[in-house]
Design an enzyme around this catalytic site. Structure first.
Site, PDB file in Angstrom:
ATOM      1  NE  ARG A  20     -44.534 -32.108  -5.395  1.00  0.00           N
ATOM      2  CZ  ARG A  20     -43.610 -32.503  -6.242  1.00  0.00           C
ATOM      3  NH1 ARG A  20     -43.940 -32.836  -7.479  1.00  0.00           N
ATOM      4  NH2 ARG A  20     -42.349 -32.588  -5.869  1.00  0.00           N
ATOM      5  CB  ALA A 444     -46.134 -23.756  -0.462  1.00  0.00           C
ATOM      6  CG  ASP A 470     -35.871 -22.762   1.298  1.00  0.00           C
ATOM      7  OD1 ASP A 470     -35.197 -23.665   0.740  1.00  0.00           O
ATOM      8  OD2 ASP A 470     -37.091 -22.840   1.462  1.00  0.00           O
ATOM      9  NE  ARG A 481     -47.011 -26.894  -3.468  1.00  0.00           N
ATOM     10  CZ  ARG A 481     -46.070 -27.255  -4.310  1.00  0.00           C
ATOM     11  NH1 ARG A 481     -46.366 -27.457  -5.575  1.00  0.00           N
ATOM     12  NH2 ARG A 481     -44.832 -27.426  -3.921  1.00  0.00           N
ATOM     13  CG  ASN A 545     -37.617 -31.846   7.106  1.00  0.00           C
ATOM     14  OD1 ASN A 545     -37.004 -32.106   8.143  1.00  0.00           O
ATOM     15  ND2 ASN A 545     -37.297 -30.810   6.333  1.00  0.00           N
ATOM     16  CB  CYS A 600     -41.225 -61.409   4.119  1.00  0.00           C
ATOM     17  SG  CYS A 600     -39.832 -62.064   5.021  1.00  0.00           S
TER      18      CYS A 600
END
Length: 1018
Positions: A20, A444, A470, A481, A545, A600
């Site tokens: 990262r 982090a 979490d 980190r 997120n 496409c």
């Protein structure tokens, strides 16, 4: 298996650890860091923040020096000291815990005792010669001047920094002609060219699909331009840009370079910049400042003099001014005035507060300045990003409590939290200890937040509590980190490991942190229910997120709880305060949608490596995920064939036939054959078919070549296993195919070559009548043979009965970017690069491919450290109960530039019905489970509002256009029964209140917007 990168000498960088960070700094910067030595003199709380971040970044070595004996107040900010260290040297006590952070960065203690006060540098100068950067923390001004005079002469990079309560400062001297190789760190812009003039001031015209994004003074080079001799590599051929419009710019004289024919790309070039730094002695009298808050730009001179005056006060009185002591403050101000240049006006209020806080030591301020200074250390080493030039002063005085503490409340007592009490007083400190927090995320940001809270003593009081949730476990890439975790924690839950780590930093937190290992969302509302939210004071997000952030934002609005929101992206950080009945919510404004590529373009007309990487990831799912899932559905769902027949969908049955009958391997050699066939199909046959349908000389109806502009004409590839990319594809594809079937894989290239030598594939003949979709909004219908029931039956009959394969299952590949042994990224990289070779696009290495395919967010510890410091400064204000929006600060920081931007949070938007104003924080609340009829009457009588429509969630409960009989039935129902009846679901046991949305009319029959309705049903 770690992916390693060779650097100077025998040094290697572990990409699995630094991945990262590498996306932030790049390989060249990491190479320089891996060969650099850093010395940090002074290890109070600020010093250990800097050392921690530099160690995590991965320099060659860190040496620390601070012979000061540990006292109990040190434990209030120095998180690598413990009670048993009191009376020992700070540096020797800190070193072992600092050394645990990164096995690639050894940590040593500077040997000997050195008199830095001595003007004779021969006594100590040689000690500094081996270091790339020297950092001074909280050292007297005379020591700073002595050491800087030596380092400036010797070309050693120099940084000095200090914090006093809510104040902080930093100074950088990187010497003469310091090269900055990349000022911003932004990805260089590229764009497609459609015209370049041959002229004295040549105009370049870009494809009008995307704005070029360049600015005056930027430099560009060109590639793939035909006709004009202007293509170049690197800096040498770069040309200065003058912007003329969103799609045009000029580049100077192109006469004599030939006429432009077609094609070409421009590439922004980062030109090196040389900076001349002044030594500290010179810079003190002619300072240049970085403004950290434009609302406070008039404080810079005052703080510049004030910080010098504190050092003079210390040398004169052998101590700093006492907290809230008017006598010391008066002496200090008089001293500051003697240092000011004639005509300079000093703000005595600011100087008074600086004097009052001189003995203050706050973990949040240390985190802000420590994160910033550590990034400056990395800049000094690497030349990556624009350095501080040259002085920074920071303050957060608005965080002081509304009721200021007395001198008695702030008197030094030698207690652990003395540094915080010196600023806020004992009464406010007690509020901090009895605060209850909900921390959502322990990655982090979560690690840094927990560390700050442990140092602040947050939740250590009798009524204090921290809840952490979490669901993630620790991976190796986190260790770079998320500094609370060690290699032995890999595989453990982040929340549990974080609790364990901060419990060691502050034993008073043991038993005060409750851990959950679940995600926040509708599925966990029974856990995080009304009673849970009633018990907490503040929610702090540490999420990665947007969806989870928006969900928690909605919860905070619903429960009227303050929310502290923050996020980082490389060197950029943002902090947002959401305050009930004061500010807008997080969801009130949104970022623009993520840029996507037309399908496409991905399928037939790629022109950038990003397109081929997207294609490679799609192929990964198409070959190794979806087929196994379809086969398993066939084996487990009794009506699978009937459903396929009903829908007339043969593709699912054909997929089952292909992967369960035709291509089911018995051994690994058959996996190699399958992979070789896939290569031929994708990189040779499909390209031949495309060129048959759209020949290279095709002309549009406007008379222009079809294959021009963004459309690059491809070429088929001829398989050659001596080409590493060809062989890499077959190795990865064969191993993934074998994984699907539970077969043992193989990486020995001799095995592959032996099998590949035996394979002979038939020649490909393109088919006529195959149309190619050119644009996403213009679908084509290729004629396909009709599929009748007989064909379906034939395919179904060829499949083995599920009962004959009882217990058999294929194993789908679930994409995992960070495991270098699973062939996922190896396949996507090879697949993308082969596609790029088809279309003449420059290929990318696995590191770059991983970032795009895995949507990796670049991250570095310095930014995270600074962001959480800013969050905790806002937390002080929330704990104080401030409601004045002007006292709060939303922040945006870019450490690369460097840049600080602060603004007041945006006030909540106000709506109105009649004369009543309302915001997102308001609601109607009824503490009784009324019937629908009673509710309609209640709203009419009390608020003069007529309900025309009522819903809850996705259930429409009442509307004016419902059949009369249905309305009559529902009017008599209690609202809870009505919800259960219409939704056909029972109300969850943990639910006390139900939310309803109403459409209403006022007395004039006009539709008006109103808040939602909350009804207590239990």
């Amino acid at each position: 298996m770690a992916t390693e990168m060779q650097v100077d000498g025998d040094e290697k960088v572990d990409e699995s650890l630094y991945s990262r960070q590498l996306y932030v700094l790049g390989h060249e910067a990491m190479k320089r860091m891996a060969a650099s030595h850093v010395l940090i003199l002074g290890l109070p709380g600020l010093g250990v923040e800097i050392a921690k971040n530099v160690c995590l970044a991965g320099v060659k070595s860190v040496t620390i020096s601070d012979p000061t004996l540990v006292t109990l107040p040190d434990l209030g900010t120095q998180f690598f000291l413990r009670p048993e260290d009191v009376g020992k040297r700070r540096d020797e006590s800190t070193r072992p815990r600092l050394a645990e952070l990164n096995t690639y960065t050894p940590v040593g203690v500077l040997e000997g005792s050195w008199d830095w006060d001595s003007l004779d540098s021969t006594a100590w100068g040689a000690q500094l010669d081996k270091f790339t950067v020297v950092v001074l923390v909280d050292l007297p001004l005379q020591v700073q001047l002595n050491i800087n005079a030596y380092t400036h002469q010797k070309g050693i990079k120099f940084i000095s920094t200090s914090t006093y309560g809510l104040f902080g400062s930093a100074f950088c001297d990187f010497g003469s002609q310091f090269p900055v190789v990349d000022q911003t760190g932004e990805t260089p812009l590229t764009g497609m060219v459609v015209e370049i003039e041959e002229a004295e001031e040549a105009l370049v015209t870009c494809l009008d699909e995307t704005r070029h994004g360049l600015e005056d003074g930027d430099f560009v080079r060109f590639s793939e331009v035909e006709g004009m001799n202007i293509n170049s590599d690197g800096v040498e051929g770069a040309r200065k840009v003058t912007v003329k419009g969103p799609y045009t710019f000029t580049i100077g004289d192109t006469r004599g370079l030939g006429l432009y024919k077609k094609g070409g790309w421009f590439h922004q070039v980062k030109m090196p910049k040389l900076l001349d730094f002044k030594p500290l002695a010179e810079s003190l009298t002619s300072p240049e400042y970085l403004i950290t808050d434009f609302a406070k730009f008039d404080r810079l001179t005052t703080l510049h003099i004030g910080f010098q005056a504190l050092s003079h006060f210390l040398s004169t009185h052998n101590r700093l001014p006492l907290p809230r002591n008017p006598t010391d403050a008066a002496t200090f101000i008089a001293l500051a005035k003697t240092l000011a240049v004639a005509g300079e006006e000093l703000d005595e209020k600011i100087l008074t507060e600086l004097s009052y806080q001189a003995m203050g030591d706050l973990a949040p301020t240390n985190a802000v300045i420590g994160g910033f200074v550590a990034q400056e250390v990395l800049k000094a080493i690497s030349g990556k990003f624009g350095p501080l030039f040259q002085h920074l002063y920071f303050d957060a005085l608005e965080a002081l409590p509304s009721t200021l503490p007395t001198e008695e409340e702030t008197r030094p007592t030698g207690a652990r939290y003395q540094g915080q009490i010196a600023v806020f007083g004992t009464k406010f400190h007690e509020k901090i200890t009895n605060n209850t927090q909900f921390l959502v995320g322990a990655g982090a940001i979560g690690c840094e937040m927990l560390k700050n809270w442990a140092m602040m003593g947050l939740a250590t009081g009798p009524r204090g509590k921290v809840f952490v949730t979490d669901l993630d476990t620790i991976e190796k890439s986190n260790l770079n980190r998320q500094f609370l975790f060690r290699s032995g924690d890999v595989g453990s839950f982040k929340a549990e490991a974080g609790r364990r780590a901060v419990g060691e930093m502050n034993e008073a937190l043991k038993g005060k942190i409750e851990v959950f290992k679940v995600a926040v969302g509708p599925d966990t509302e029974a856990t995080f229910n009304d009673a849970f939210f009633d018990s907490i004071d503040v929610v702090t997000n540490a999420l990665d997120n947007v969806a989870a952030r928006q969900y928690m934002d909605q919860r905070c609005v619903y429960y009227e709880k303050p929310l502290l929101e923050s996020g980082t992206l490389g060197t950029k950080a943002n902090v947002q305060v959401v305050l009930p009945h004061v500010t807008e919510s997080y969801s009130s404004s949104q970022d623009p949608p993520e840029k996507s590529h037309p399908s496409c373009t991905i399928k037939n007309f790629p022109n950038q490596i990003e397109h081929t990487i997207a294609w490679g990831k799609e192929k990964f799912e198409e070959l190794f995920t979806k087929p196994a899932e379809v086969v398993n559905s066939y084996l487990t769902q009794a009506n699978f064939i009937e459903a396929a027949k009903t829908s007339g969908e043969t593709s699912q049955l054909l997929k089952v036939k292909s992967f369960l009958v035709d291509d089911k391997p018995l051994g690994f050699d058959e996996c190699i054959v399958w992979a070789r066939k896939v290569f031929e199909t994708e990189y040779s046959n499909e390209i031949k078919q495309l060129l048959y349908s759209l020949p290279k000389d095709l002309v549009t109806k406007e008379g222009q070549p079809f294959w021009s502009g963004p459309k690059r004409a491809p070429d088929p590839l001829v398989f050659d296993y001596t080409n590493p990319t060809h062989l890499d594809f077959v190795i990865a594809a064969a191993n993934l195919h074998a994984f699907n079937y539970g077969l043992k894989g193989e990486t020995d290239t001799t095995v592959f070559r032996k099998t590949l030598d035996t394979i002979s594939l038939p020649a490909f003949t393109p088919k006529a009548g195959i149309a190619v979709q050119i644009k996403d909004d213009e679908p084509v219908a290729n004629s396909a043979p009709a599929t009748d029931e007989e064909d379906l039956a034939t395919v179904a009959a060829s499949l083995p009965a599920p009962s004959s394969l009882a217990g058999y299952r294929m194993v789908p590949c679930e994409f995992e970017k960070d495991d270098d042994t699973n062939f996922h990224m190896a396949f996507i990289t090879a697949a993308s690069n082969l596609r790029a070779l088809n279309y003449g696009i420059t290929i990318a290495d696995q590191h770059h491919t991983k970032q795009i395919a895995g949507k990796i967010i670049p991250a570095i510890a310095t930014t995270t450290c600074l962001a959480t410091g800013l969050v905790c400064l806002e937390l002080y204000k929330i704990i104080d109960g401030k409601t004045d929006i002007e006292q709060y600060k939303n922040g945006f920081v870019n450490l690369a530039l460097p840049f600080f931007g602060f603004s007041e949070p945006i006030a909540m938007a106000k709506n109105k019905y009649y004369d009543t104003e309302w915001t997102i924080w308001d609601r109607f609340f009824i503490e009784k489970d009324l019937t629908l009829e009673e509710l309609i009457k209640y709203m009419k009588d009390k608020y003069k509002l007529e309900i025309t429509m009522l819903s809850s969630g996705v259930s429409m409960l009442y509307s004016g256009f419902m059949p009369k009989k249905k309305v009559e039935e529902r009017l008599k129902m209690p609202l809870s029964v009505l919800v259960e009846t219409v939704s056909k679901k029972p109300i969850a046991p943990h639910t006390k209140d139900i939310v309803f949305e109403m459409m209403v009319n006022d007395e004039d029959g006009e539709d008006v917007e109103v808040p939602y309705l909350k009804v207590r049903v239990r």
